[in-house]
Design an enzyme around this catalytic site. Structure first.
Site, short mmCIF file in Angstrom:
data_model
loop_
_atom_site.label_atom_id
_atom_site.label_comp_id
_atom_site.label_asym_id
_atom_site.label_seq_id
_atom_site.Cartn_x
_atom_site.Cartn_y
_atom_site.Cartn_z
N LYS A 87 -19.37 16.69 -140.87
CA LYS A 87 -18.88 17.11 -139.57
C LYS A 87 -17.89 16.09 -139.05
CE LYS A 87 -19.86 20.59 -136.71
NZ LYS A 87 -20.08 21.98 -137.12
N GLY A 119 -24.66 31.27 -122.88
CA GLY A 119 -23.38 31.06 -123.54
C GLY A 119 -22.88 32.36 -124.14
N VAL A 120 -21.75 32.85 -123.63
CA VAL A 120 -21.20 34.12 -124.12
C VAL A 120 -19.72 33.95 -124.44
CG1 VAL A 120 -22.91 35.64 -123.09
CG2 VAL A 120 -20.96 34.92 -121.71
N GLY A 121 -19.41 32.85 -125.15
CA GLY A 121 -18.06 32.63 -125.64
C GLY A 121 -17.79 33.48 -126.87
N VAL A 167 -18.81 33.30 -129.93
CA VAL A 167 -19.99 33.65 -130.72
C VAL A 167 -21.00 34.42 -129.88
CG1 VAL A 167 -21.98 32.74 -131.98
CG2 VAL A 167 -19.71 31.78 -132.37
#
Length: 354
Positions: free
Chosen positions: A81, A182-184, A186
């Protein structure tokens, strides 16, 4: 001042590469956890950290997670990463991306990068001008690769369906209440797939305008970000940043299942067992969210070998995620170990550390 290799998140990492190019505005960490199965693969995160130690902690934890994710997905890749330390304005420049590409290239193929939080497909195209060790690049229609978000969302959606079947005994998510944190790119994709199946959705995101717009599109309820974890629901789906499942967060949960795409959801050792003690079924994050890395890895391997890359092969591999999760849950119930402990043991064995 403590050394990073004494940090609890340092797990015999093979390489931790610090990059500082003041002229071109780059400060970054590239962490390679394991190359036992192949080149270390994992995305690049562009984020502003209030404390530098948090950036190192992210790099160490996320790279270890990628070792486990790639191994459990059956990919011939190790885990790595990268974290680019952004300024408070989160400003990127072409020179910064070029410097990062040079840093990746200097590792000679030991690390293959891709998109993550704060990094776009366009950014990876820019990095690709300096190195070939990049995935998640634009591809022709019908080929694997490109933006990994939709493939990640597909795997999470299938994983949630498997969890609902295993825990609630229901073959459909119709009427199942899913609270989405979280609704970005993905989380929003997961929400749309669930909505098509008739799930009842409650959404929350720090981008309140985006959450409201998606809520209107899907006919979903929207709540404040600080209210979503304590909401009564069937499934709590974390799809933002990690380390939310600490003692306090777990105590707030009012759900039967935790299944979402955020990386490193468990804040520390023992948190998975705490979920199990409360009777909450946990889907290990690096198993359920592997769809994106499956896609970009297939893209990279096909491009490396100058071979066509069939998107149906990617979907076939993603469709195996529910089977892997079910095996973990069955072994957890048989052994008395929590699902995260079972998954970690499986992954460690696969990377030669069992």
């Amino acid at each position: 001042m403590s050394a990073f290799w004494t940090d609890p998140d340092f797990d015999d990492h093979e390489v931790v590469h610090f990059v500082h190019d003041e002229k071109r505005g780059l400060t970054a960490i590239i962490a390679l956890h394991s190359t036992h199965l192949g080149p270390a693969a994992g995305g690049t995160r562009f984020w502003h950290y209030a404390e530098p130690a948090a950036a190192m902690r992210d790099a160490l934890r996320l790279s270890r997670g990628m070792s486990y994710k790639n191994a459990m997905a059956g990919l011939p890749m190790g885990g790595g990463k990268a974290v680019i330390l952004a300024n408070p304005e989160r400003k990127k420049t072409p020179e910064m991306l070029a410097a990062f590409g040079d840093a990746v290239d200097a590792l000679g193929g030991k690390y293959v990068t891709a998109e993550d939080v704060g990094i776009t497909v366009a950014d990876m195209v820019a990095v690709n001008q300096r190195t070939d060790y990049v995935s998640g690049l634009p591809v022709a229609e019908g080929e694997a690769g490109g933006n990994p978000g939709p493939f990640t969302a597909l795997g999470i959606y299938l994983g949630i369906k498997a969890a609902v079947q295993h825990k609630l005994g229901r073959d459909s998510v119709e009427g199942v209440h899913v609270a989405m944190q979280g609704v970005g790119s993905v989380g929003g994709g997961v929400a749309r797939l669930l909505a098509k199946d008739g799930a009842k959705l409650t959404l929350a995101d720090i981008d309140t305008d985006g959450a409201q717009a998606l809520g209107q599109e899907l006919g979903a309820d929207v709540v404040a970000p600080d209210a979503i974890m304590s909401l009564g629901c069937d499934v709590f789906s974390p799809n933002a940043l990690g380390a939310i499942l600490n003692d306090e967060g777990i105590a707030r949960l009012d759900c039967a299942i935790v299944a979402g795409g955020a990386n490193n959801q468990l804040a520390g050792p023992g948190n998975g067992a705490a979920l199990a003690e409360r009777g909450i079924l946990y889907a290990p994050d690096y198993v359920i969210n592997a769809g994106g890395i499956i896609s970009v890895t297939m893209e990279y391997l096909c491009r490396r070998d100058s071979a066509p890359c069939d998107i149906n092969e990617v979907r076939k591999r993603i469709a195996q995620i529910p089977e892997r999760l079910t095996k973990i849950w069955q072994d957890s119930e048989a052994s008395g170990s929590s699902p995260d402990q079972v998954a970690d043991a499986m992954a460690q064995k696969l990377i030669g550390r069992g």
